[in-house]
Design an enzyme around this catalytic site. Structure first.
Site, PDB file in Angstrom:
ATOM      1  N   LYS A  46       0.859  -1.196   0.000  1.00  0.00           N
ATOM      2  CA  LYS A  46       0.000   0.000   0.000  1.00  0.00           C
ATOM      3  C   LYS A  46       0.889   1.237   0.000  1.00  0.00           C
ATOM      4  O   LYS A  46       1.916   1.254   0.711  1.00  0.00           O
ATOM      5  CB  LYS A  46      -0.862  -0.072   1.260  1.00  0.00           C
ATOM      6  CG  LYS A  46      -1.938   0.970   1.414  1.00  0.00           C
ATOM      7  CD  LYS A  46      -2.770   0.640   2.656  1.00  0.00           C
ATOM      8  CE  LYS A  46      -3.944   1.581   2.835  1.00  0.00           C
ATOM      9  NZ  LYS A  46      -4.826   1.165   3.960  1.00  0.00           N
ATOM     10  N   SER A  71      -9.442   0.738   3.027  1.00  0.00           N
ATOM     11  CA  SER A  71      -8.702   1.625   2.146  1.00  0.00           C
ATOM     12  C   SER A  71      -7.568   0.913   1.396  1.00  0.00           C
ATOM     13  O   SER A  71      -6.999   1.493   0.464  1.00  0.00           O
ATOM     14  CB  SER A  71      -8.105   2.785   2.941  1.00  0.00           C
ATOM     15  OG  SER A  71      -7.209   2.306   3.923  1.00  0.00           O
ATOM     16  N   SER A 102      -9.499  -1.772   7.174  1.00  0.00           N
ATOM     17  CA  SER A 102      -8.958  -1.555   5.827  1.00  0.00           C
ATOM     18  C   SER A 102      -8.130  -2.699   5.269  1.00  0.00           C
ATOM     19  O   SER A 102      -7.727  -2.651   4.104  1.00  0.00           O
ATOM     20  CB  SER A 102      -8.131  -0.266   5.796  1.00  0.00           C
ATOM     21  OG  SER A 102      -8.977   0.851   5.850  1.00  0.00           O
TER      22      SER A 102
END
Lengths: 62, 466
Positions: B80, B156, B180
């Site tokens: 990420k 996310s 997330s």
């Protein structure tokens, strides 16, 4: 004494200049939506009977 | 090379270790696959091809010298884009952070995976500043669900879920503040591990909510999840928030089966306000584990409320300066939630932190009688991209704030969770179940997930090529 009704618009209008955050009409409307949701969550939380002696979760350890 | 890339990191490492494939060949194939497929998935924001090939060549050279090359030798992975990657600005899904200087060093967890032989190939799309459950991004475009491109990857860590489900990498790293890792795992049909709060180092990653931020892996097999987790264990003096708890590797017990573990479903809050498919998935997992009990975490609704308020306030505090000076450069959906968070009464947040301890005590009491808890990961399968609302129990709700209904109470008190994907015949999209363990017992959650995978109850297949 009963708490006065939560007024997210008044809070947003008072807090934005104090915080130095520029607030467009669009942002104001959305911030009010999110403050209203937060107020609902806070009402639920504050009904939990949290005591004076209850310690918060994070404990600073020097 | 297709079977290797569609398989596991463990399989790639075995092939490299055994001399059946070189790390360079695997890396070149992975980079080629990302080039060919990622326009459809929107998973990657950065590719580090030169670095990856250099790392792979070093692994091959080490093997040629007869050295050990690590349990993840040659396995491609991606992170990420809130993880520092040396030489890249850590954008954290934002436009604003692109102005930061390039990171001077890798995040600790990136370095640990590379020390185990894994090969970093790039950084992954995410919701802006991690304040998101959709995987949509106003600046980079959405991560798309590889199993149905019209649907959300979840957020996310949307790029992490999409990259793993799409077969671009066998392992990805994400972060989980309120869900997330678990939400994109549920939507994309991957395994995801959110470890205990404080377990893994957060050093050199861009924060969101210091009280609640966790980091962890995604994978298509539980063994890969465990290999990545074990490789990332260990005390890191660069992270002052990391807990001083002895590492407990999961590999030794991973294949032990459920044995005499006491397993129960969570009722109450976790058994309403969702599509029937969310609860049917829990029932299928529970039945496979012979879990007939249902137990209650009575304070779950208030725990979710408290997590919600802490997130708003701490997230706003982090970004207050940027809200003042660069409000127009935020994703509007994120900005306006942060603005509201900056205005919250402090008393609400202080009470929320008090309730965190109360709820933690409730959970520990429950774990005296139970070893593993089961709950839905999300209330629905992946919604369509662009969807703004959904209906739960007859009430139309905003989608973004409510996808994490079932994940938030659990991460609020930092319990370790493995999200496991459940598939239903005739449905293109999966839905996840949370396998929840007591603090510091990731090994138990992984063991149960592995038993479910072994018995064919849960799985994480690569999506069909778009």
């Amino acid at each position: 004494m009963m708490a006065p009704p939560f007024d997210p618009g008044a809070l947003a209008d008072a807090a934005a200049p104090l915080l130095g955050i520029p607030l467009t009409a669009e942002s104001r409307a959305q911030a009010i939506v999110h403050l209203s949701i937060a107020a609902q969550q806070a009402e639920l939380l504050l009904s939990a009977g949290i005591g004076d002696e209850d310690e918060p979760a994070p404990v600073y350890r020097p | 090379m297709t079977p290797l890339l569609d398989g596991s990191a463990q399989g790639i490492a075995a092939a490299v270790e055994g001399g059946f494939a070189s790390a360079v060949e695997v890396t070149e194939a992975a980079l080629g696959r990302i080039e060919a497929r990622d326009d459809a998935y929107g998973a990657f924001t950065d590719i580090v091809a030169r670095r990856a090939l250099a790392k792979a060549a070093a692994i091959d050279a080490a093997r040629a010298r007869g050295e050990r090359v690590g349990p993840l030798a040659g396995a491609p992975f991606a992170v990420k884009n809130l993880f520092d990657v040396k030489g890249l600005a850590t954008r954290a899904g934002s436009k604003i952070n692109r102005d930061l200087p390039p990171a001077a060093a890798d995040a600790t967890l990136v370095a640990k995976l590379e020390a185990a032989g894994a090969v970093l190939v790039g950084a992954l799309n995410m919701g802006e500043y991690a304040y998101d459950f959709t995987g949509e991004n106003a600046h980079d475009g959405p991560s798309r669900n590889p199993h149905d491109l019209a649907h959300m990857a979840g957020g996310s860590s949307g790029g992490s879920g999409a990259a793993v489900a799409g077969g671009l990498v066998p392992i990805a790293l994400g972060s989980d503040t309120n869900g997330s890792i678990r939400v994109p795992s549920s939507f994309c049909g991957t395994f995801g591990l959110k470890p205990t709060y404080g377990r893994l180092s957060r050093a050199r990653t861009f924060p969101f909510v210091a009280s609640l931020d966790h980091l962890g892996p995604f994978a298509r097999s539980v063994t890969d999840l465990a290999l990545a987790y074990d490789a990332m264990l260990g005390r890191d003096s660069d992270d002052p928030a990391q807990a001083d708890v002895a590492p407990m590797p999961s590999a030794l017990t991973l294949h032990d089966g459920i044995g005499d573990l006491r397993i129960a479903k969570l009722g109450g809050w976790f058994a309403r306000s969702g599509d029937p498919c969310a609860f049917e998935a829990v029932d299928r997992v529970a039945a496979a584990l012979n879990a007939t009990r249902t137990v209650e975490l009575a304070g779950a609704a208030k725990a979710r409320a408290a997590a919600y308020l802490i997130t708003m306030a701490e997230g706003a505090a982090l970004h207050l300066g940027r809200l003042r000076t660069r409000a127009q450069d935020f994703d509007p959906d994120v900005r306006d939630r942060l603005i509201a968070g900056a205005m919250l009464p402090g008393a609400w947040v202080a009470q929320a932190q008090k309730f965190r301890r109360i709820f933690h005590t409730q959970a520990l009491d429950l774990f005296r009688d139970v070893d593993i808890l089961l709950a839905p990961a999300t209330p629905v399968r992946a919604p369509k991209l662009g969807q703004r609302t959904f209906t739960l129990d007859g009430e139309e709700l905003l989608l973004r704030p409510n996808i994490g209904l079932f994940t938030q109470p659990i991460s609020f008190i930092g319990l370790p969770v493995v999200a496991v994907p459940v598939w239903t015949a005739g449905e293109r999209l999966p839905i996840g179940v949370q396998v929840i363990a007591p603090p510091w017992r990731e090994d138990l959650a992984l063991r149960v997930a592995r038993a479910l995978e072994r018995d064919g109850v849960v799985s994480a297949p690569v999506a069909h090529v778009p």
